[in-house]
Design a protein around this motif. Structure first.
Motif, PDB file in Angstrom:
ATOM      1  N   GLU A 217       0.846  -1.197   0.000  1.00  0.00           N
ATOM      2  CA  GLU A 217       0.000   0.000   0.000  1.00  0.00           C
ATOM      3  C   GLU A 217       0.888   1.256   0.000  1.00  0.00           C
ATOM      4  OE1 GLU A 217      -1.185  -2.684   1.378  1.00  0.00           O
ATOM      5  OE2 GLU A 217      -3.267  -2.684   0.701  1.00  0.00           O
ATOM      6  N   GLU A 218       2.080   1.127   0.618  1.00  0.00           N
ATOM      7  CA  GLU A 218       2.968   2.286   0.718  1.00  0.00           C
ATOM      8  C   GLU A 218       4.430   1.854   0.639  1.00  0.00           C
ATOM      9  OE1 GLU A 218       2.520   5.423   0.589  1.00  0.00           O
ATOM     10  OE2 GLU A 218       3.247   6.557   2.308  1.00  0.00           O
ATOM     11  N   ASN A 219       5.233   2.646  -0.065  1.00  0.00           N
ATOM     12  CA  ASN A 219       6.687   2.453  -0.044  1.00  0.00           C
ATOM     13  C   ASN A 219       7.304   3.630   0.681  1.00  0.00           C
ATOM     14  OD1 ASN A 219       7.278   0.034  -1.505  1.00  0.00           O
ATOM     15  ND2 ASN A 219       6.531   1.070  -3.340  1.00  0.00           N
ATOM     16  N   VAL A 220       8.081   3.325   1.701  1.00  0.00           N
ATOM     17  CA  VAL A 220       8.735   4.397   2.460  1.00  0.00           C
ATOM     18  C   VAL A 220      10.219   4.426   2.094  1.00  0.00           C
ATOM     19  CG1 VAL A 220       9.312   5.273   4.761  1.00  0.00           C
ATOM     20  CG2 VAL A 220       7.117   4.123   4.389  1.00  0.00           C
ATOM     21  N   PHE A 221      10.686   5.576   1.672  1.00  0.00           N
ATOM     22  CA  PHE A 221      12.103   5.740   1.342  1.00  0.00           C
ATOM     23  C   PHE A 221      12.819   6.317   2.566  1.00  0.00           C
ATOM     24  CE2 PHE A 221      15.253   8.894  -0.448  1.00  0.00           C
ATOM     25  CZ  PHE A 221      16.256   7.956  -0.661  1.00  0.00           C
ATOM     26  N   VAL A 222      13.857   5.591   3.027  1.00  0.00           N
ATOM     27  CA  VAL A 222      14.612   6.035   4.202  1.00  0.00           C
ATOM     28  C   VAL A 222      15.930   6.647   3.745  1.00  0.00           C
ATOM     29  CG1 VAL A 222      15.710   5.318   6.375  1.00  0.00           C
ATOM     30  CG2 VAL A 222      13.579   4.213   5.621  1.00  0.00           C
ATOM     31  N   VAL A 242      10.674   2.190  -7.600  1.00  0.00           N
ATOM     32  CA  VAL A 242       9.350   1.873  -7.014  1.00  0.00           C
ATOM     33  C   VAL A 242       8.597   3.165  -6.741  1.00  0.00           C
ATOM     34  CG1 VAL A 242      10.067  -0.289  -5.902  1.00  0.00           C
ATOM     35  CG2 VAL A 242      10.261   1.852  -4.628  1.00  0.00           C
ATOM     36  N   ASN A 243       7.307   3.025  -6.554  1.00  0.00           N
ATOM     37  CA  ASN A 243       6.483   4.193  -6.337  1.00  0.00           C
ATOM     38  C   ASN A 243       6.596   4.665  -4.873  1.00  0.00           C
ATOM     39  OD1 ASN A 243       4.572   6.134  -6.647  1.00  0.00           O
ATOM     40  ND2 ASN A 243       2.839   4.711  -6.445  1.00  0.00           N
ATOM     41  N   VAL A 244       7.606   5.501  -4.627  1.00  0.00           N
ATOM     42  CA  VAL A 244       7.813   5.983  -3.255  1.00  0.00           C
ATOM     43  C   VAL A 244       6.616   6.846  -2.847  1.00  0.00           C
ATOM     44  CG1 VAL A 244       9.217   7.543  -1.827  1.00  0.00           C
ATOM     45  CG2 VAL A 244      10.344   5.930  -3.373  1.00  0.00           C
ATOM     46  N   GLY A 245       6.073   6.569  -1.658  1.00  0.00           N
ATOM     47  CA  GLY A 245       4.895   7.317  -1.206  1.00  0.00           C
ATOM     48  C   GLY A 245       5.217   8.289  -0.086  1.00  0.00           C
ATOM     49  N   SER A 246       6.252   7.966   0.685  1.00  0.00           N
ATOM     50  CA  SER A 246       6.643   8.863   1.769  1.00  0.00           C
ATOM     51  C   SER A 246       8.116   8.662   2.125  1.00  0.00           C
ATOM     52  CB  SER A 246       5.750   8.670   2.992  1.00  0.00           C
ATOM     53  OG  SER A 246       5.664   7.314   3.324  1.00  0.00           O
ATOM     54  N   VAL A 247       8.636   9.594   2.909  1.00  0.00           N
ATOM     55  CA  VAL A 247      10.077   9.632   3.177  1.00  0.00           C
ATOM     56  C   VAL A 247      10.314   9.753   4.688  1.00  0.00           C
ATOM     57  CG1 VAL A 247      12.195  10.975   2.753  1.00  0.00           C
ATOM     58  CG2 VAL A 247      10.448  10.833   0.961  1.00  0.00           C
ATOM     59  N   ILE A 248      11.363   9.071   5.165  1.00  0.00           N
ATOM     60  CA  ILE A 248      11.821   9.276   6.546  1.00  0.00           C
ATOM     61  C   ILE A 248      13.295   9.668   6.478  1.00  0.00           C
ATOM     62  CG2 ILE A 248      12.254   8.214   8.811  1.00  0.00           C
ATOM     63  CD1 ILE A 248       9.855   6.391   8.345  1.00  0.00           C
ATOM     64  N   ILE A 249      13.643  10.755   7.141  1.00  0.00           N
ATOM     65  CA  ILE A 249      15.036  11.216   7.170  1.00  0.00           C
ATOM     66  C   ILE A 249      15.625  10.825   8.530  1.00  0.00           C
ATOM     67  CG2 ILE A 249      16.597  13.191   6.880  1.00  0.00           C
ATOM     68  CD1 ILE A 249      14.851  13.111   4.477  1.00  0.00           C
ATOM     69  N   ILE A 272       7.563  13.992   3.788  1.00  0.00           N
ATOM     70  CA  ILE A 272       8.348  13.376   4.859  1.00  0.00           C
ATOM     71  C   ILE A 272       7.362  13.080   5.982  1.00  0.00           C
ATOM     72  CG2 ILE A 272      10.199  13.764   6.537  1.00  0.00           C
ATOM     73  CD1 ILE A 272      11.390  15.742   4.447  1.00  0.00           C
ATOM     74  N   ILE A 273       7.441  11.875   6.556  1.00  0.00           N
ATOM     75  CA  ILE A 273       6.477  11.550   7.616  1.00  0.00           C
ATOM     76  C   ILE A 273       7.101  11.559   9.009  1.00  0.00           C
ATOM     77  CG2 ILE A 273       4.689  10.386   6.270  1.00  0.00           C
ATOM     78  CD1 ILE A 273       6.117   7.726   6.842  1.00  0.00           C
ATOM     79  N   PHE A 274       8.364  11.117   9.090  1.00  0.00           N
ATOM     80  CA  PHE A 274       9.031  11.084  10.391  1.00  0.00           C
ATOM     81  C   PHE A 274      10.493  11.485  10.228  1.00  0.00           C
ATOM     82  CE2 PHE A 274       5.768   7.723  11.162  1.00  0.00           C
ATOM     83  CZ  PHE A 274       5.239   8.194  12.358  1.00  0.00           C
ATOM     84  N   LEU A 275      11.102  11.842  11.366  1.00  0.00           N
ATOM     85  CA  LEU A 275      12.548  12.059  11.416  1.00  0.00           C
ATOM     86  C   LEU A 275      13.135  11.082  12.422  1.00  0.00           C
ATOM     87  CD1 LEU A 275      12.660  15.974  11.725  1.00  0.00           C
ATOM     88  CD2 LEU A 275      12.826  14.609   9.625  1.00  0.00           C
ATOM     89  N   GLY A 276      14.264  10.483  12.065  1.00  0.00           N
ATOM     90  CA  GLY A 276      14.982   9.623  13.001  1.00  0.00           C
ATOM     91  C   GLY A 276      15.930  10.494  13.803  1.00  0.00           C
TER      92      GLY A 276
END
Ligand code: GDP
Length: 298
Positions: A217-222, A242-249, A272-276
């Protein structure tokens, strides 16, 4: 330009504005050129950059008409720059929203060392604490120790886990894990893929195959927020595969200001959804565009 410098460059320019004795047209043109160059070098889209400069000029003109003097002008310029940079991060595309009572698959992709495996665990923990039924699948057959790392992480956060160290085909593992957890009615099934080096086409191919097999359903790019190279190219390579849907930095707890975030958003057109922000499992912060930009500008 080294992309990790974007934040420093922008904050330098803003400091120049703050310490200027007088802001006239020549000075304004000079600082807007600096901001433009910094953003374009980070591959921020031209339309965004043009909007920022137009917006600053408009605000300055309005201010001059109203006040007739330059006092407080610096504040207006800074505010406008913050607003416009925040707008760049507020993408039109919204991140996938998980629904209760339904099995949904989210696949994590990123370069080796970006913090992907750690982030899958943080992500799982975030949702477990909110009462979701979450499972982790390790289909990284490439990096020695990946299976043990995720298995141990899963045990620490008491999350369901699937992996198979004897199986060499990651597509098989991903399909099996997702199938099992769907049958067991897990709501969020997180698939951790092999971390890749940019040059390895074979591994990108493998990622595409897994993507096709499990249809997430979602691909998250880290992305590692502390890297000093072309974040844009890296993000674009994953977006093309791939169809990246959201990003986490990740790794924004150190010195990195995370200027690459603007490039990652530009390349993927995804929010961007979250930060590490650390190595422990609750070091994951929901992303707030405005406070991120304020931090970036120092
Ligand atoms: P992967 O190869 O992308 O799966 O990367 P890992 O999850 O194994 O992480 C690589 C290293 O980065 C590990 O030492 C992690 O503890 C560390 N790491 C991951 N995320 C963060 C973060 O947000 N902050 C810091 N300081 N370290 C992190």
């Amino acid at each position: 330009m080294v992309l990790a410098d974007l934040g420093s460059k922008l904050s330098q320019t803003l400091k120049k504005i703050t310490s200027a004795s007088k802001i006239d047209d020549v000075f304004l043109t000079e600082v807007l050129n600096e901001i433009t160059m910094a953003l374009l070098s980070a591959d921020v889209k031209f339309e965004h950059v043009a909007r920022l400069t137009t917006s600053v000029r408009t605000q300055v003109t309005l201010f001059m008409k109203k006040e007739g003097k330059y006092t407080n002008m610096k504040k207006i310029i800074r505010q406008t720059v913050v607003e416009e940079l925040t707008n760049i991060l507020n993408t039109e595309k919204t991140p996938y929203e998980f629904k209760r009572g339904k099995s949904q698959v989210v696949m994590f992709v990123g370069l080796q060392g970006a913090g992907k495996t750690t982030t899958t665990t943080k992500f799982a923990y975030h949702y477990i604490r909110k009462g979701w039924k979450v499972a982790l699948v390790c289909c990284d057959t490439w990096r020695a120790g990946a299976f043990d790392q995720l298995q141990q992480n899963a045990a620490k956060i008491r999350c369901a886990f699937y992996g198979n160290p004897k199986e060499k085909n990651p597509v098989t593992i991903a399909s099996e894990g997702v199938e099992i957890f769907k049958q067991e009615k897990y709501e969020i099934i997180i698939v951790d893929t092999s971390g890749r080096h940019m040059q390895e086409d074979k591994l990108f191919e493998e990622m595409k195959e897994i993507n096709e097999a499990i249809d997430p359903e979602e691909n998250v790019f880290v992305m590692d927020g502390s890297i000093g190279q072309a974040c844009y190219d890296q993000a674009l390579a994953f977006r093309s595969a791939v169809n990246v849907g959201s990003v986490i930095i990740t790794k924004l707890d150190g010195h990195a200001k995370g200027g690459g975030a603007l490039s990652a958003v530009a390349a993927t057109d995804s929010p961007i959804i979250f930060l590490g922000v650390g190595e422990t499992f609750d070091d994951l912060e929901p992303f707030e565009p405005k406070s991120f930009i304020k931090r970036l500008l120092g």
